[in-house]
Design an enzyme around this catalytic site. Structure first.
Site, PDB file in Angstrom:
ATOM      1  N   ASP A  18       0.875  -1.174   0.000  1.00 14.14           N
ATOM      2  CA  ASP A  18       0.000   0.000   0.000  1.00 14.14           C
ATOM      3  C   ASP A  18       0.912   1.223   0.000  1.00 14.14           C
ATOM      4  O   ASP A  18       1.886   1.264   0.758  1.00 14.14           O
ATOM      5  CB  ASP A  18      -0.898  -0.003   1.261  1.00 14.14           C
ATOM      6  CG  ASP A  18      -2.138   0.849   1.085  1.00 14.14           C
ATOM      7  OD1 ASP A  18      -1.999   2.000   0.610  1.00 14.14           O
ATOM      8  OD2 ASP A  18      -3.237   0.379   1.415  1.00 14.14           O
TER       9      ASP A  18
ATOM     10  N   LEU B 165     -10.362   5.667   9.620  1.00 10.20           N
ATOM     11  CA  LEU B 165     -10.497   4.971  10.911  1.00 10.20           C
ATOM     12  C   LEU B 165     -11.898   4.389  11.128  1.00 10.20           C
ATOM     13  O   LEU B 165     -12.086   3.540  11.994  1.00 10.20           O
ATOM     14  CB  LEU B 165     -10.140   5.916  12.066  1.00 10.20           C
ATOM     15  CG  LEU B 165      -8.713   6.492  12.030  1.00 10.20           C
ATOM     16  CD1 LEU B 165      -8.492   7.404  13.234  1.00 10.20           C
ATOM     17  CD2 LEU B 165      -7.667   5.385  12.008  1.00 10.20           C
ATOM     18  N   GLN B 166     -12.867   4.818  10.342  1.00  7.23           N
ATOM     19  CA  GLN B 166     -14.243   4.327  10.454  1.00  7.23           C
ATOM     20  C   GLN B 166     -14.322   2.851  10.058  1.00  7.23           C
ATOM     21  O   GLN B 166     -15.250   2.151  10.407  1.00  7.23           O
ATOM     22  CB  GLN B 166     -15.121   5.234   9.575  1.00  7.23           C
ATOM     23  CG  GLN B 166     -16.457   4.717   9.150  1.00  7.23           C
ATOM     24  CD  GLN B 166     -16.437   4.234   7.704  1.00  7.23           C
ATOM     25  OE1 GLN B 166     -15.380   3.926   7.166  1.00  7.23           O
ATOM     26  NE2 GLN B 166     -17.618   4.171   7.093  1.00  7.23           N
TER      27      GLN B 166
ATOM     28  N   CYS C  18     -14.904   6.155  -5.396  1.00  2.00           N
ATOM     29  CA  CYS C  18     -14.854   5.611  -4.041  1.00  2.00           C
ATOM     30  C   CYS C  18     -14.580   6.681  -3.002  1.00  2.00           C
ATOM     31  O   CYS C  18     -14.967   6.553  -1.857  1.00  2.00           O
ATOM     32  CB  CYS C  18     -13.816   4.510  -3.968  1.00  2.00           C
ATOM     33  SG  CYS C  18     -14.266   3.183  -5.053  1.00  2.00           S
TER      34      CYS C  18
END
Ligand SMILES: [Zn+2]
Length: 389
Positions: A180, A189-190, A310
């Protein structure tokens, strides 16, 4: 009474000896089996890669469970080539038709720098740590060893990659590669439970490695702080047994598919959108008949104007968690050789809580699957970026 040398002379006339180069070449090209009959303490210092290990004392008792075809080529190996003569003679008498004693044994194998591995063993700490895995009959000690010796690449340390990495680390997958090139953002963080508030602004792979090491310090985590490209993909994925595609980026999905088809690596694929998630395994070279690849289902990416963006699309935070857990479960089952999702697509609706599984087959005109056997795969495509998560 006959002395050992006289007996070896008798055996020598009945057994064909072959050198280590031939044993290695036939293992690779003809699926011949190398049977290492040395004692466990000898094998601790190394044994030919992918050899079957049965000590001489157990050979006649156990060989039938492993080799049922009497025609298969068996190369019997000991340390220097004497015990293997006697063991080969015994197997010939049992009815195996193509048995060869490896001249010079493992000493000659090492001298020729042929590939060998040091087999891992479960220690008392492993038994304690993985006890609940080992108690599952389909896992057992053998299965846990397979998990510890396996290597899985996770593409994307995001919503799907997070639970995948945590559960695979917890379960004892020996090597986890994580690729990544992004940094942790507060909006991640959700759903991206690998990361914490302290990681905001830091590299995702660094954050992932730290969290995984806290969970299981035995795991070898390999970080790739980069984007997967057509130039680096084969070099990276060829080191792994399985690739898990947790990206939501068409360019990368096609690239992962094409390289996995070419290198015959199972590609576990998960995706989410709003309340819906889906997952499957693309593995056209598996034993499953008519197994599709990603291109069989989606030959070309959608035009950018209809592809969801997205960055703007919503996703219920728990949904990639659930799809990620399914992907991790699938990876563990593939390593253990249990049933898998090749040829089946699971779709989950988080509103109705329905799981539906559809049969998916390969497309006879697929330009990637169609190349299997010919080994003439098309060049990797270069799609413009459609969307990232
Ligand atoms: Zn295909």
């Amino acid at each position: 009474m006959i002395d050992l040398n006289s007996y070896l002379n008798v055996v020598n006339k009945k057994v064909i000896e072959k050198n280590v180069d031939e044993a290695f070449n036939n293992q690779i090209s003809k699926n011949a089996l190398i049977i290492d009959i040395r004692e466990p303490d000898e094998i601790n210092s190394g044994s030919p890669t992918n050899a079957i290990r049965i000590s001489k004392g157990m050979l006649e008792m156990q060989i039938g469970q492993i080799v049922s075809n009497p025609e298969i080529e068996l190369f019997i190996m000991c340390a220097a080539g004497k015990r293997s003569l006697i063991a080969s003679y015994s197997l010939i008498q049992m009815g195996y038709k193509n048995v060869f004693s490896v001249k010079g044994g493992f000493n000659a194998w090492k001298n020729k720098s042929l590939p060998f591995e040091i087999p891992k063993k479960l220690n008392s700490e492993d038994f304690e740590r993985y006890k609940r895995n080992i108690l599952v009959p389909e896992v057992g000690e053998k299965g846990q060893l397979k998990l510890l010796n396996s290597k899985i690449l996770i593409v994307g340390a995001g919503g799907i990659g997070s639970p995948v990495a945590l559960y695979l680390a917890a379960t004892g997958i020996g090597t986890l590669g994580i690729i990544d090139d992004d940094i942790v953002d507060k909006t991640n963080l959700q759903r991206q439970i690998l990361h914490s508030e302290k990681s905001v602004g830091k590299s995702k792979v660094m954050s992932a490695k730290k969290r995984i090491s806290e969970l299981n310090s035995q795991i070898n985590v390999i970080e790739y702080n980069k984007r997967i490209t057509k130039e680096n993909i084969e070099i990276i994925i060829s080191n792994y047994d399985i690739v898990i595609d947790g990206t939501d980026n068409f360019n990368t999905r096609y690239l992962i598919n094409d390289a996995c088809v070419k290198l015959k690596i199972p590609n576990i694929h998960g995706s989410v959108f709003l309340f819906e998630g889906q997952f499957t395994t693309f593995w056209p070279s598996s034993k499953v008949e008519d197994a599709p690849c990603y291109r069989c289902l989606y030959p070309l990416p959608p035009p950018p104007e209809i592809a969801p963006s997205c960055a703007e699309a919503g996703v219920l935070g728990v949904l990639p968690g659930l799809i990620g857990v399914l992907c991790a479960t699938e990876a563990i089952k593939i390593i253990l050789g249990l049933e898998n999702m090749v040829g089946k697509l699971m779709v989950y609706n988080a509103l109705s809580m329905d799981f539906e599984t559809y049969k998916v087959e390969n497309n006879k005109n697929c330009e990637y699957c169609g190349c299997q056997g010919t080994e003439k795969y098309p060049e990797y495509s270069d799609y413009s970026e459609s969307c990232t998560i």
